[in-house]
Design a protein around this motif. Structure first.
Motif, PDB file in Angstrom:
ATOM      1  N   GLY A   1      15.768 -85.741 -11.483  1.00  0.00           N
ATOM      2  CA  GLY A   1      14.928 -85.312 -10.291  1.00  0.00           C
ATOM      3  C   GLY A   1      14.498 -85.950  -9.319  1.00  0.00           C
ATOM      4  N   TYR A   2      12.711 -84.726  -8.619  1.00  0.00           N
ATOM      5  CA  TYR A   2      12.457 -85.937  -7.262  1.00  0.00           C
ATOM      6  C   TYR A   2      11.704 -85.377  -7.295  1.00  0.00           C
ATOM      7  CZ  TYR A   2      16.880 -87.483  -6.281  1.00  0.00           C
ATOM      8  OH  TYR A   2      18.315 -88.398  -6.330  1.00  0.00           O
TER       9      TYR A   2
ATOM     10  N   ASN B   1       5.663 -79.449  -7.894  1.00  0.00           N
ATOM     11  CA  ASN B   1       7.730 -79.246  -8.775  1.00  0.00           C
ATOM     12  C   ASN B   1       8.497 -81.028  -8.722  1.00  0.00           C
ATOM     13  OD1 ASN B   1       6.674 -76.170  -8.273  1.00  0.00           O
ATOM     14  ND2 ASN B   1       7.725 -76.534  -5.822  1.00  0.00           N
ATOM     15  N   ILE B   2       9.055 -81.098  -9.590  1.00  0.00           N
ATOM     16  CA  ILE B   2      10.584 -81.698 -10.064  1.00  0.00           C
ATOM     17  C   ILE B   2      11.794 -81.410  -9.091  1.00  0.00           C
ATOM     18  CG2 ILE B   2      11.760 -82.881 -11.386  1.00  0.00           C
ATOM     19  CD1 ILE B   2       9.799 -83.242 -13.273  1.00  0.00           C
ATOM     20  N   ARG B   3      12.168 -81.574  -8.558  1.00  0.00           N
ATOM     21  CA  ARG B   3      13.315 -81.454  -7.839  1.00  0.00           C
ATOM     22  C   ARG B   3      14.856 -82.043  -7.192  1.00  0.00           C
ATOM     23  NH1 ARG B   3      11.913 -77.053  -3.443  1.00  0.00           N
ATOM     24  NH2 ARG B   3      10.044 -76.884  -3.329  1.00  0.00           N
TER      25      ARG B   3
ATOM     26  N   THR C   1      12.543 -81.090   0.335  1.00  0.00           N
ATOM     27  CA  THR C   1      11.552 -79.138  -0.298  1.00  0.00           C
ATOM     28  C   THR C   1      12.288 -78.269  -0.431  1.00  0.00           C
ATOM     29  OG1 THR C   1      10.631 -78.897   1.920  1.00  0.00           O
ATOM     30  CG2 THR C   1       9.339 -80.327   0.640  1.00  0.00           C
ATOM     31  N   ASP C   2      13.423 -78.030   0.268  1.00  0.00           N
ATOM     32  CA  ASP C   2      14.750 -76.793   0.329  1.00  0.00           C
ATOM     33  C   ASP C   2      15.117 -77.366  -0.775  1.00  0.00           C
ATOM     34  OD1 ASP C   2      13.090 -76.273   3.644  1.00  0.00           O
ATOM     35  OD2 ASP C   2      15.383 -77.791   3.677  1.00  0.00           O
ATOM     36  N   SER C   3      15.333 -77.937  -1.675  1.00  0.00           N
ATOM     37  CA  SER C   3      16.192 -78.350  -3.341  1.00  0.00           C
ATOM     38  C   SER C   3      15.651 -77.444  -3.791  1.00  0.00           C
ATOM     39  CB  SER C   3      16.566 -79.609  -2.688  1.00  0.00           C
ATOM     40  OG  SER C   3      14.623 -80.414  -3.827  1.00  0.00           O
ATOM     41  N   GLU C   4      15.829 -77.061  -4.640  1.00  0.00           N
ATOM     42  CA  GLU C   4      16.144 -76.234  -6.423  1.00  0.00           C
ATOM     43  C   GLU C   4      14.695 -76.808  -6.935  1.00  0.00           C
ATOM     44  OE1 GLU C   4      17.965 -74.962 -10.248  1.00  0.00           O
ATOM     45  OE2 GLU C   4      18.888 -75.732  -8.918  1.00  0.00           O
TER      46      GLU C   4
END
Length: 298
Positions: free
Chosen positions: A144-145, A104-106, A111-114
């Motif tokens: 993103g992250y 995932n790129i958030r 890990t709580d982010s979109e």
């Protein structure tokens, strides 16, 4: 190996990748004196490249007297004597390669982010920051992250387009690169046209050229056909085109379409809505009529 690339802001050049170890220790550092980035944990042997004094790096593993760091698209070792802790933030690291599926790129480094986008093994992103054990990446105009454990780096420093051109200056090298480029482009025959698309789920014309050059050769093109048409050495005649050249089309003086020249009067492109990636001819028809010039990248 087929490499898949997501459009990013920074320039990149890719070669064989190596998985990062102990990425949970990730933090930013500053090189305090000019030194070499080494392939192994010693002062002898292969040197990957130079790190100037004051350069920011990502420290990946600091458990020995030789720190494992990422810098300018490469991963290697630097003596701990030269690395000083620094605040997280902007660190221009070049290209990172995803090492697992469903990564995932958030929107934030937690890990709580979109989730903005999900990537798979061998997808490539360019990394421009380190925050709380996460790499910050740029996808089009959105930051993103990605958690650090899921990115790898290569053992070759990122080069600029000018440096890449110089390295491929001989005809033999250019020909080999063109073959690699066109073989990679061919894999996407039949991929549907999608306006604004720049991934294998769908391409527009410049999204296709950008993706293919970046992923096949590590060359970062400008995003639009108009920008691409103003960046590279202009080839005015169809007869002077070489395989791997960009080919531009339009009406009047405005470029509105781009493809990649294959040779013998043919080019590959993603034409328009309702169509798909395919070969077309420059020798007759609308593309012959609307051809403006070529652009020599290799």
């Amino acid at each position: 190996m087929k490499m898949k690339h997501v459009k990013v802001v920074l320039t990149t050049a890719l070669s064989a990748a190596m998985v990062i170890g102990n990425a949970s220790a990730l933090y930013a550092g500053v090189n305090t004196a000019s030194t070499n980035l080494n392939f192994r944990e010693s002062a002898g042997g292969t040197v990957i490249g130079a790190i100037p004094s004051g350069a920011r790096v990502a420290v990946i593993d600091n458990t020995s007297e030789w720190y494992r760091v990422a810098y300018n698209g490469a991963i290697g070792y630097v003596s701990a004597d030269y690395i000083q802790y620094s605040e997280d933030g902007d660190v221009d690291l070049g290209t990172g390669i995803v090492n697992e599926d469903s990564v995932n790129i958030r929107t934030e480094p937690n890990t709580d982010s979109e989730v903005m986008l999900q990537l798979n093994t061998d997808d490539c992103v360019d990394v421009n920051g380190v925050v709380d054990g996460w790499y910050r990446v740029a996808i089009d105009d959105t930051a993103g992250y990605i958690y650090a454990d899921y990115l790898t780096f290569e053992h070759t420093m990122t080069d600029t387009p000018a440096q890449h051109h110089e390295a491929a200056a001989t005809q033999e090298q250019s020909s080999a690169e063109a073959d690699k480029l066109l073989s990679y482009a061919e894999k996407f025959l039949g991929t549907p046209y999608v306006y604004g698309g720049s991934t294998p789920s769908g391409f527009d014309c410049s999204g296709f050229t950008t993706y293919v050059f970046r992923n096949a050769l590590g060359i970062s093109l400008p995003r639009t056909s108009s920008e691409q048409s103003q960046t590279y050495t202009r080839i005015n005649s169809i007869s002077e085109l070489k395989p791997g050249d960009l080919v531009f089309f339009g009406n009047g003086s405005k470029v509105n379409h781009v493809g990649i020249y294959v040779g013998e009067g043919e080019f590959i492109h993603s034409p328009h809505t309702g169509s798909y990636v395919k070969y077309d001819t420059l020798n007759s028809g609308n593309y012959y009529k609307n051809f403006m010039w070529g652009g020599r990248v290799l």
